[in-house]
Design a protein around this motif. Structure first.
Motif, short mmCIF file in Angstrom:
data_model
loop_
_atom_site.label_atom_id
_atom_site.label_comp_id
_atom_site.label_asym_id
_atom_site.label_seq_id
_atom_site.Cartn_x
_atom_site.Cartn_y
_atom_site.Cartn_z
N LYS A 9 20.54 89.50 57.23
CA LYS A 9 19.15 89.82 56.87
C LYS A 9 18.15 89.07 57.75
O LYS A 9 17.11 89.60 58.13
CB LYS A 9 18.91 89.48 55.39
N GLY B 51 27.49 87.00 57.45
CA GLY B 51 27.27 87.05 56.00
C GLY B 51 25.95 87.73 55.69
O GLY B 51 25.22 88.15 56.61
N GLN B 52 25.65 87.81 54.39
CA GLN B 52 24.46 88.58 53.99
C GLN B 52 23.15 87.94 54.46
O GLN B 52 22.31 88.59 55.08
CB GLN B 52 24.44 88.73 52.47
N ALA B 53 22.99 86.67 54.16
CA ALA B 53 21.74 86.00 54.57
C ALA B 53 21.59 86.04 56.08
O ALA B 53 20.52 86.36 56.61
CB ALA B 53 21.74 84.55 54.07
N TYR C 283 13.08 85.70 48.85
CA TYR C 283 13.78 85.67 50.13
C TYR C 283 12.97 86.37 51.22
O TYR C 283 13.00 85.96 52.37
CB TYR C 283 15.16 86.32 50.03
N GLY D 256 27.24 80.47 50.63
CA GLY D 256 28.05 81.60 50.19
C GLY D 256 29.49 81.50 50.65
O GLY D 256 30.06 80.40 50.70
N GLY D 257 30.10 82.65 51.01
CA GLY D 257 31.49 82.67 51.40
C GLY D 257 31.70 83.12 52.83
O GLY D 257 32.21 82.36 53.67
N THR D 258 31.28 84.35 53.14
CA THR D 258 31.58 84.91 54.46
C THR D 258 30.91 84.12 55.58
O THR D 258 31.56 83.70 56.54
CB THR D 258 31.11 86.39 54.52
N GLY D 259 29.59 83.91 55.47
CA GLY D 259 28.86 83.20 56.52
C GLY D 259 29.17 81.71 56.51
O GLY D 259 29.34 81.08 57.56
N GLU E 88 21.15 76.89 42.47
CA GLU E 88 22.18 77.91 42.64
C GLU E 88 23.54 77.49 42.07
O GLU E 88 24.43 78.31 41.91
CB GLU E 88 22.33 78.29 44.12
N TYR F 32 27.97 76.60 45.17
CA TYR F 32 27.15 76.87 46.36
C TYR F 32 26.84 75.57 47.11
O TYR F 32 26.82 75.53 48.34
CB TYR F 32 25.86 77.60 45.97
N PRO G 87 21.40 76.26 50.36
CA PRO G 87 21.08 76.95 49.11
C PRO G 87 20.07 76.17 48.27
O PRO G 87 19.90 74.96 48.47
CB PRO G 87 22.43 77.03 48.39
N ASN H 147 12.29 84.46 54.49
CA ASN H 147 12.80 84.95 55.78
C ASN H 147 11.67 85.13 56.79
O ASN H 147 11.85 84.92 57.99
CB ASN H 147 13.57 86.26 55.58
N ASN I 28 16.44 76.40 51.75
CA ASN I 28 15.83 77.31 50.76
C ASN I 28 15.17 76.55 49.63
O ASN I 28 14.18 76.98 49.06
CB ASN I 28 16.91 78.22 50.14
P1 GDP Z 1 27.84 85.55 52.23
O1 GDP Z 1 27.45 86.98 52.43
O2 GDP Z 1 29.14 85.39 51.50
O3 GDP Z 1 27.86 84.79 53.51
O4 GDP Z 1 26.76 84.85 51.30
P2 GDP Z 1 25.18 85.12 51.25
O5 GDP Z 1 24.67 85.15 52.63
O6 GDP Z 1 24.89 86.31 50.38
O7 GDP Z 1 24.63 83.89 50.46
C1 GDP Z 1 24.74 82.58 50.93
C2 GDP Z 1 23.54 81.78 50.58
O8 GDP Z 1 22.49 82.21 51.39
C3 GDP Z 1 22.99 81.91 49.16
O9 GDP Z 1 23.56 80.94 48.36
C4 GDP Z 1 21.51 81.69 49.33
O10 GDP Z 1 21.20 80.32 49.30
C5 GDP Z 1 21.25 82.16 50.72
N1 GDP Z 1 20.63 83.49 50.87
C6 GDP Z 1 21.08 84.71 50.50
N2 GDP Z 1 20.27 85.69 50.93
C7 GDP Z 1 19.26 85.08 51.61
C8 GDP Z 1 18.10 85.53 52.32
O11 GDP Z 1 17.80 86.71 52.45
N3 GDP Z 1 17.32 84.55 52.89
C9 GDP Z 1 17.60 83.23 52.79
N4 GDP Z 1 16.75 82.36 53.36
N5 GDP Z 1 18.66 82.79 52.15
C10 GDP Z 1 19.49 83.69 51.56
#
Ligand code: GDP
Length: 393
Positions: A14, A9-11, A183, A109-112, A142, A146, A138, A187, A169
């Protein structure tokens, strides 16, 4: 300790990207391989460090590279359907050189949230090395979905990994910061804390060897037994070169190994850092009493580290946690600060998780009510009162 990191997932992606950056900056050598998995193409493109061939897009047949929204059930489904694609990327990394897997994801989130536990389960079935999770909770602002996603992901993720390291977070968010800027700082905090812990015992070229080393097996033993972990950290600036300085004139250069440092000062600094680290902000806030196992890593220039300080810090941690399994060691690094990183493994008194679950259940009930109500309301709108109209077919 050498890790194969997989950001889901995105987080997750990253954070693994930041770990690679940290590895380069500090020469810590903890990231043996880095992979990012996502259902959103744009998120994979946005990564800086993870090699392109290690970015895996899953769920193309279902979501066409657009992500799953915040639908973590769909996230889990597509992870299961496309697990072979993730495995292909893992096959290309030298897993025999790796001490453990670390699956990283944001749990809200969803994917992760959905995919990370699926991947952990898969890895545990195939490999004999430990599979750890790094799960991010989260912020409470949020919103319900979430929170609900995180509560369900947390429950599943803990079950599927050898240990779940948690970062909240919510306890790290800064007011008045943009989400992105926030973030970035968060991070950085994540990679510093976990980087020092996993980096202990990984001696790079030209680095000093520790007096009482923390090696991979000690990290693995601290994490074994499963459950949930949190990390405390505190640091203090010191001067890299004190010889001939003010300090040495006061102390007369006794007892510090002939380098002008007072042994008592060194010991006191260490014990006070250990207290600050354990009683200050943890990655997951919790009561430390009742912690099953702990690992204390003291890092800094070697002349500022001593066995007595580590021993005292360790004893103090034993008393505070009530644990009989507190390990400790040093990690000499040429940075102008001394720091204490403490891994508290098997924590069970975590009010934050109980609150998360409560809010999640409320959100779930509310969503069911709203769904029911909206079905009724729609029917009321579409159907005429006396049922005089007939649909076409
Ligand atoms: P996914 O891509 O569907 O898995 O979802 P994301 O990873 O975008 O988001 C899931 C959760 O991760 C969010 O609700 C935030 O709480 C958290 N999040 C998103 N981006 C970051 C990041 O860069 N750092 C941190 N620590 N948390 C993040």
């Amino acid at each position: 300790m050498k890790l194969a990191m997989i950001g889901f997932g995105q987080a997750g992606g990253k954070i693994v990207d930041r770990f690679l950056d940290y590895d380069d900056r500090t020469n810590s050598g903890i990231v043996r391989a880095a992979i990012a998995v996502n259902s959103a193409k744009a998120d994979l493109i946005g990564l800086d460090r993870i090699p392109e061939e290690n970015r895996v897009l899953i769920g193309q047949a279902r979501v066409k590279g657009h992500g799953v929204g915040a639908d973590n059930e769909l996230g889990a489904e597509i992870a299961e359907e496309d697990i072979d694609e993730v495995q292909n990327a893992i096959d290309a990394i030298p897993t025999h050189e790796v001490d453990a897997f670390l699956v990283v994801s944001g749990m809200g989130g969803g994917t992760g949230s959905g995919g990370a536990p699926v991947l952990a389960k898969h890895l545990k079935r195939i490999y004999t090395i430990p599979v750890y999770g790094l799960g991010v909770l989260p912020g409470t602002d949020e919103g319900g979905i979430y929170t609900l996603n995180a509560a369900r992901s947390f429950q599943t993720f803990v079950r599927e990994v050898d240990n779940l390291l948690v970062f909240d977070n919510d306890s790290w968010r800064q007011t008045g910061e943009s989400v992105e800027g926030g973030y970035e700082q968060i991070n950085e905090e994540i990679v510093r804390r976990f980087g020092i812990l996993f980096g202990a015992g990984e001696v790079g070229d030209g680095q000093e060897v520790a007096e009482s080393v923390v090696d991979s097996s000690e990290i693995i033993n601290t994490l074994s037994g499963g459950g949930v972990s949190t990390v405390g950290y505190a640091s203090e600036e010191v001067e890299l070169n004190t010889s001939g300085g003010l300090l040495s004139r006061f102390t007369g250069g006794d007892g510090g190994g002939g380098d002008g440092l007072d042994a008592a000062n060194t010991t006191n600094r260490i014990t006070s850092l250990v207290r600050k680290a354990a009683l200050g902000r943890l990655t997951l806030p919790c009561e430390i009493e009742g912690t099953e196992r702990a690992l204390l890593v003291l890092s800094g220039p070697s002349k500022y580290l001593n066995r007595k300080g580590i021993e005292r810090g360790r004893k103090w941690l034993e008393e505070e946690t009530g644990s009989m399994e507190v390990r400790g060691g040093d990690f000499p690094r040429g940075e102008p600060e001394v720091s204490a990183a403490i891994l508290l493994s098997g924590v069970t008194n975590v009010p934050r998780i109980k609150r998360l679950q409560q809010v999640a259940i409320e959100a779930q009930d509310n969503m069911d009510d709203i769904q029911e109500e909206s079905d009724e309301n729609l029917e009321e709108l579409v159907e005429d009162d006396e049922d005089e109209l007939e649909p076409l077919f």
